[in-house]
Design an enzyme around this catalytic site. Structure first.
Site, mmCIF file in Angstrom:
data_model
loop_
_atom_site.group_PDB
_atom_site.id
_atom_site.type_symbol
_atom_site.label_atom_id
_atom_site.label_comp_id
_atom_site.label_asym_id
_atom_site.label_seq_id
_atom_site.Cartn_x
_atom_site.Cartn_y
_atom_site.Cartn_z
ATOM 1 N N ARG A 236 20.702 26.848 -21.972
ATOM 2 C CA ARG A 236 21.418 26.602 -20.727
ATOM 3 C C ARG A 236 21.813 25.131 -20.674
ATOM 4 O O ARG A 236 21.026 24.250 -21.020
ATOM 5 C CB ARG A 236 20.551 26.948 -19.511
ATOM 6 C CG ARG A 236 20.264 28.429 -19.314
ATOM 7 C CD ARG A 236 21.527 29.184 -18.885
ATOM 8 N NE ARG A 236 21.242 30.584 -18.563
ATOM 9 C CZ ARG A 236 21.322 31.589 -19.412
ATOM 10 N NH1 ARG A 236 21.655 31.338 -20.672
ATOM 11 N NH2 ARG A 236 21.056 32.829 -19.030
ATOM 12 N N GLU A 265 31.990 24.324 -18.037
ATOM 13 C CA GLU A 265 33.141 23.854 -18.800
ATOM 14 C C GLU A 265 33.275 22.356 -18.601
ATOM 15 O O GLU A 265 33.518 21.897 -17.480
ATOM 16 C CB GLU A 265 34.414 24.558 -18.341
ATOM 17 C CG GLU A 265 35.645 24.155 -19.135
ATOM 18 C CD GLU A 265 36.889 24.899 -18.681
ATOM 19 O OE1 GLU A 265 37.983 24.317 -18.734
ATOM 20 O OE2 GLU A 265 36.750 26.071 -18.265
ATOM 21 N N HIS A 283 30.338 28.690 -25.380
ATOM 22 C CA HIS A 283 29.354 29.733 -25.081
ATOM 23 C C HIS A 283 29.614 30.990 -25.926
ATOM 24 O O HIS A 283 29.676 32.109 -25.408
ATOM 25 C CB HIS A 283 29.392 30.075 -23.585
ATOM 26 C CG HIS A 283 28.089 30.629 -23.085
ATOM 27 N ND1 HIS A 283 27.780 30.710 -21.747
ATOM 28 C CD2 HIS A 283 27.016 31.139 -23.731
ATOM 29 C CE1 HIS A 283 26.584 31.249 -21.591
ATOM 30 N NE2 HIS A 283 26.107 31.510 -22.787
#
Length: 325
Positions: A236, A265, A283
């Site tokens: 994460r 982003e 991702h």
């Protein structure tokens, strides 16, 4: 689930098995419980969910009086499962273990490429368009007896450890929930976080996103990375202080493979897009393409187990969520 993922699963025929094990219409999509057919919701026993699922709060559950189980054909259920679900005794399953597989594979590739300085070499070859002296360039690099630090013995972390076993690498682990005996069984050496970071030629993050792990990789911890080390984050973005990481990367003394960021982003103009010692991906480590089908099959397997009165193989409970992503 969201409309886009629903269309993707249908196009990939990922849901074709579902009507064989349950009374299900795979073409039916619910994105808002308030606007869905109330009679249909009233007799629904199992929800088959994916990314973009609407929140299962008390209002939603009030419209689902017969609901007994939620089967999530993706990873974390934190985005749609609320405490109200546990309070009503509804069983929950997740395909997080299936989603962990491609993340671990991506991480393995990143570790091996980082130690071999593949990306750096490719950039130089492209820039110079001519052969260069390999031995001086690769001095001190390679995958023999390098040290890999794993932060978090999550599903992904454990799978990465397993994938690393055939290689001549020393693996360190930081996880406050893993004791010495379990670490020995995993084949890793447990150390405090600061020591794992300091000793790793590559340090890979696999910890969950929790209040206590937010920005765990702050300026002080990042400064402990050895010169030439590579930080990999496929977990994460919030686990790393982005500003501190960029500052450290600007010095050129470390490298990074970043698949997740905070914010999700990076803004236009972020140095993460242009720094030569950074591999930034949007991702992509988790399930994409035909890997989505694997998650769907795992979830359909769970529906089939439920239909036969068997417990879930990949059940999720509230206590587990307090320690997982």
């Amino acid at each position: 689930m969201g409309a886009r993922i629903h269309r993707t699963l249908l196009a990939a025929s990922a849901l074709e098995r579902l009507p064989r094990v349950a009374d299900a219409d795979t073409g039916l999509l619910v994105t808002d419980y308030r606007s869905a057919d109330p009679e249909l919701l009233a007799r629904t026993e199992v929800l088959f969910t994916h990314w973009g699922s609407p929140l299962l709060d008390e209002d939603a559950l009030g419209r689902l009086p017969a609901l007994k189980a939620v089967v999530h054909a993706a990873g974390s259920v934190k985005q749609h499962v609320t405490p109200a679900v546990w309070e009503r005794g509804i069983a929950v399953s997740s395909a997080a273990a299936a989603n962990a597989l491609p993340v671990a594979e991506f991480t393995l590739a990143a570790i091996l490429f980082a130690n071999k300085r593949v990306l750096e070499s490719a950039r130089r070859y492209r820039r110079e368009q001519a052969a260069y002296e390999l031995l001086p360039h690769f001095a001190g690099h390679g995958n023999y007896r390098r040290t890999v630090g794993i932060v978090g013995a999550s599903r992904v972390g454990r799978r990465v450890i397993e994938l690393l076993r055939p290689f001549d690498l020393d693996v360190l682990l930081y996880d406050p929930y893993v004791g010495p005996d379990e670490a020995a069984a995993l084949g890793v050496r447990p150390l405090p976080l600061a020591e794992v970071v300091a000793h790793g030629d590559v340090v890979s993050i696999h910890a969950p996103e929790l209040p206590g792990t937010r920005r765990m990789f702050d300026a002080a911890l990042l400064a402990r990375l050895a010169d030439g080390a590579t930080l990999i984050n496929t977990a994460r973005g919030s686990l790393v202080d982005t500003g501190a990481l960029v500052a450290e990367l600007r010095t050129g003394r470390i490298h990074a493979v970043i698949d997740v960021t905070d914010p999700d982003e990076p803004p236009a103009g972020s140095a993460l897009y242009t720094l030569p010692n950074v591999l930034l991906t949007p991702h992509i480590a988790g399930s994409l393409g035909n890997e989505l089908t694997r998650m769907a099959h795992w979830a359909v397997d769970e529906v089939e187990r439920y239909a036969h009165g068997h417990p879930f193989a990949h059940g999720v409970g509230p206590q587990e969520l307090s320690r997982s992503a």
